[in-house]
Design a protein around this motif. Structure first.
Motif, PDB file in Angstrom:
ATOM      1  N   GLU A   1      57.898  55.849  70.832  1.00  0.00           N
ATOM      2  CA  GLU A   1      57.548  54.587  70.337  1.00  0.00           C
ATOM      3  C   GLU A   1      58.641  53.759  69.747  1.00  0.00           C
ATOM      4  O   GLU A   1      58.348  52.693  68.924  1.00  0.00           O
ATOM      5  N   ALA A   2      59.772  54.128  69.790  1.00  0.00           N
ATOM      6  CA  ALA A   2      60.857  53.469  69.188  1.00  0.00           C
ATOM      7  C   ALA A   2      61.002  52.067  69.830  1.00  0.00           C
ATOM      8  O   ALA A   2      61.061  51.879  70.860  1.00  0.00           O
ATOM      9  N   ARG A   3      61.432  50.938  69.093  1.00  0.00           N
ATOM     10  CA  ARG A   3      61.770  49.709  69.498  1.00  0.00           C
ATOM     11  C   ARG A   3      62.991  49.369  69.293  1.00  0.00           C
ATOM     12  O   ARG A   3      63.277  48.476  68.602  1.00  0.00           O
ATOM     13  N   ASN A   4      63.862  50.070  70.075  1.00  0.00           N
ATOM     14  CA  ASN A   4      65.387  49.680  69.796  1.00  0.00           C
ATOM     15  C   ASN A   4      65.805  48.868  71.003  1.00  0.00           C
ATOM     16  O   ASN A   4      65.397  48.803  72.127  1.00  0.00           O
ATOM     17  N   ARG A   5      66.604  48.067  70.532  1.00  0.00           N
ATOM     18  CA  ARG A   5      67.372  46.815  71.813  1.00  0.00           C
ATOM     19  C   ARG A   5      68.812  47.227  71.685  1.00  0.00           C
ATOM     20  O   ARG A   5      69.361  46.685  72.840  1.00  0.00           O
TER      21      ARG A   5
ATOM     22  N   VAL B   1      69.375  53.375  71.170  1.00  0.00           N
ATOM     23  CA  VAL B   1      68.632  54.066  71.978  1.00  0.00           C
ATOM     24  C   VAL B   1      69.263  55.388  72.245  1.00  0.00           C
ATOM     25  O   VAL B   1      68.491  56.212  72.488  1.00  0.00           O
TER      26      VAL B   1
ATOM     27  N   THR C   1      68.123  57.851  69.132  1.00  0.00           N
ATOM     28  CA  THR C   1      66.748  57.992  68.812  1.00  0.00           C
ATOM     29  C   THR C   1      66.350  59.301  69.396  1.00  0.00           C
ATOM     30  O   THR C   1      65.836  60.075  68.513  1.00  0.00           O
TER      31      THR C   1
END
Length: 121
Positions: A25-29, A34, A37
């Motif tokens: 569910e990580a919201r990495n940009r 990324v 994580t």
């Protein structure tokens, strides 16, 4: 079929890191975020298992789980979720222990379990 069975533990570790620890569910940009994580989630997964094996394991854990959830009649080993629940409860008991921080006494764990049951009822 044999190869699949041999990978079962690995696939379950990935599923636990993704679903239980939230790596999925990580919201990495940012690219570096990324790339960090999933390895971090796997490291945390490993540390939880090591903690449970060294300090948290109690054969009564599986019996308690089977008593609370009768559909686990054939359960013989704790799942990762069981280990994580025990770690969380131990951390809560240790945090609210004014006398002795660290590993809680069995009475403290029972108090945490009673408070947890009251809060979720």
């Amino acid at each position: 079929m044999t190869r699949y069975a041999a990978r079962w533990g690995i696939e379950q570790a990935f599923a636990d890191a993704r679903n239980v620890l939230g790596a999925g569910e990580a919201r990495n940009r940012v690219r570096r975020a990324v790339e960090r994580t999933v390895p971090f989630a796997m490291l945390v997964h490993t540390l939880i298992i090591i903690w449970y094996a060294r300090y948290g394991h109690d054969p009564a854990d599986v019996d308690d789980r089977r008593a609370a959830q009768p559909w686990y009649r054939t359960k013989t080993e704790p799942a990762f979720e069981d280990m994580l629940i025990k770690l969380r409860r131990t951390m809560i008991a240790a945090r609210f222990s004014p006398d002795r921080p660290g590993q809680p006494e069995p009475g403290q764990i029972r108090a945490v379990l009673a408070a947890w049951d009251a809060a979720t009822a």
